[in-house]
Design an enzyme around this catalytic site. Sequence first.
Site, PDB file in Angstrom:
ATOM      1  CB  THR A  51      -0.989   0.019   1.183  1.00 46.04           C
ATOM      2  OG1 THR A  51      -0.271  -0.147   2.401  1.00 46.04           O
ATOM      3  CG2 THR A  51      -2.050  -1.050   1.030  1.00 46.04           C
ATOM      4  CD  GLN A  98      -2.907 -13.106   1.576  1.00 45.39           C
ATOM      5  OE1 GLN A  98      -4.050 -13.080   1.142  1.00 45.39           O
ATOM      6  NE2 GLN A  98      -2.593 -12.760   2.815  1.00 45.39           N
ATOM      7  CG  HIS A 144      -3.797 -14.829  -4.155  1.00 46.19           C
ATOM      8  ND1 HIS A 144      -4.738 -15.812  -3.963  1.00 46.19           N
ATOM      9  CD2 HIS A 144      -3.684 -14.199  -2.957  1.00 46.19           C
ATOM     10  CE1 HIS A 144      -5.178 -15.771  -2.716  1.00 46.19           C
ATOM     11  NE2 HIS A 144      -4.549 -14.806  -2.085  1.00 46.19           N
ATOM     12  CG  ASP A 171       2.887  -6.132  -5.632  1.00 41.10           C
ATOM     13  OD1 ASP A 171       3.874  -6.892  -5.492  1.00 41.10           O
ATOM     14  OD2 ASP A 171       2.320  -5.577  -4.675  1.00 41.10           O
ATOM     15  CB  CYS A 173       1.261 -25.630 -23.133  1.00 37.84           C
ATOM     16  SG  CYS A 173       1.565 -23.860 -23.361  1.00 37.84           S
ATOM     17  CG  PHE A 215      -7.354  -7.301  -3.194  1.00 36.73           C
ATOM     18  CD1 PHE A 215      -7.859  -7.610  -4.436  1.00 36.73           C
ATOM     19  CD2 PHE A 215      -5.981  -7.141  -3.069  1.00 36.73           C
ATOM     20  CE1 PHE A 215      -7.039  -7.754  -5.529  1.00 36.73           C
ATOM     21  CE2 PHE A 215      -5.144  -7.299  -4.151  1.00 36.73           C
ATOM     22  CZ  PHE A 215      -5.678  -7.609  -5.388  1.00 36.73           C
ATOM     23  NE  ARG A 216     -10.287 -10.522   1.593  1.00 34.77           N
ATOM     24  CZ  ARG A 216      -9.140 -10.906   1.065  1.00 34.77           C
ATOM     25  NH1 ARG A 216      -8.060 -10.173   1.216  1.00 34.77           N
ATOM     26  NH2 ARG A 216      -9.049 -12.024   0.384  1.00 34.77           N
TER      27      ARG A 216
END
Length: 154
Positions: free
Chosen positions: A27, A100, A120, A103, A131, A34-35
Site C-alpha cells: 500500500t 499474497q 495468488h 505485484d 501448456c 482488496f478488502r
Amino acid sequence: MTDADALAHMIRSAYRVAVFTGAGISTESGIPDFRSPGGVWSKMQPIMFQDFVASRDKRREAWTRVFDKTAGWTGAKPNAGHFAVAEMVKAGKVAAVITQNVDNLHQDSGVPEKQVIEVHGNATYAKCLNCGKRYELESPRHRWEADEDITCIF
C-alpha cells in the site's frame, strides 16, 4: 524494548526466517488493498478460476482488467519494506518470501524469483492453462484487441 526492537532481536537470533506478506506491504507503493473500503473488491468483484475457465465473457472481463489496468497494481515501485526484505534475503537470513501479492514488487526489489512463493500468482505475466508456458502480458494483447477468445497463448 519496542515491538520493532523485539522483532529485530528475533530475526537476528533466528537461523532462518520465512517472510509472509500481503497487501499491507504494497500500500505504501500506492497499490490499493482488496478488502478495505475503497479497495479493489469494492470496485469490482473477483473472478473465480472456475468461472474464468467456463466463461468466455469472464475471460474477456479478466483480460480487460489486465490491459486497462483497472486493479491498479501495475507500474508501482518497491518501497522501503520490500527493500528491507530483499536485504534480509541477500544476507542469507530469509529463505523464502511467501506473498499474497501479485505485484512483482518483491522481485523488483531484488528478491530472486525462485525465493518468492506467490499464493495468488503474478499479474505481470500470464501462463497458458493448457501448456503452462509463460508469456509476457503484451504477447496476447493483439488477440484481445481483436476480440479473440484467449484460452491458450501461442
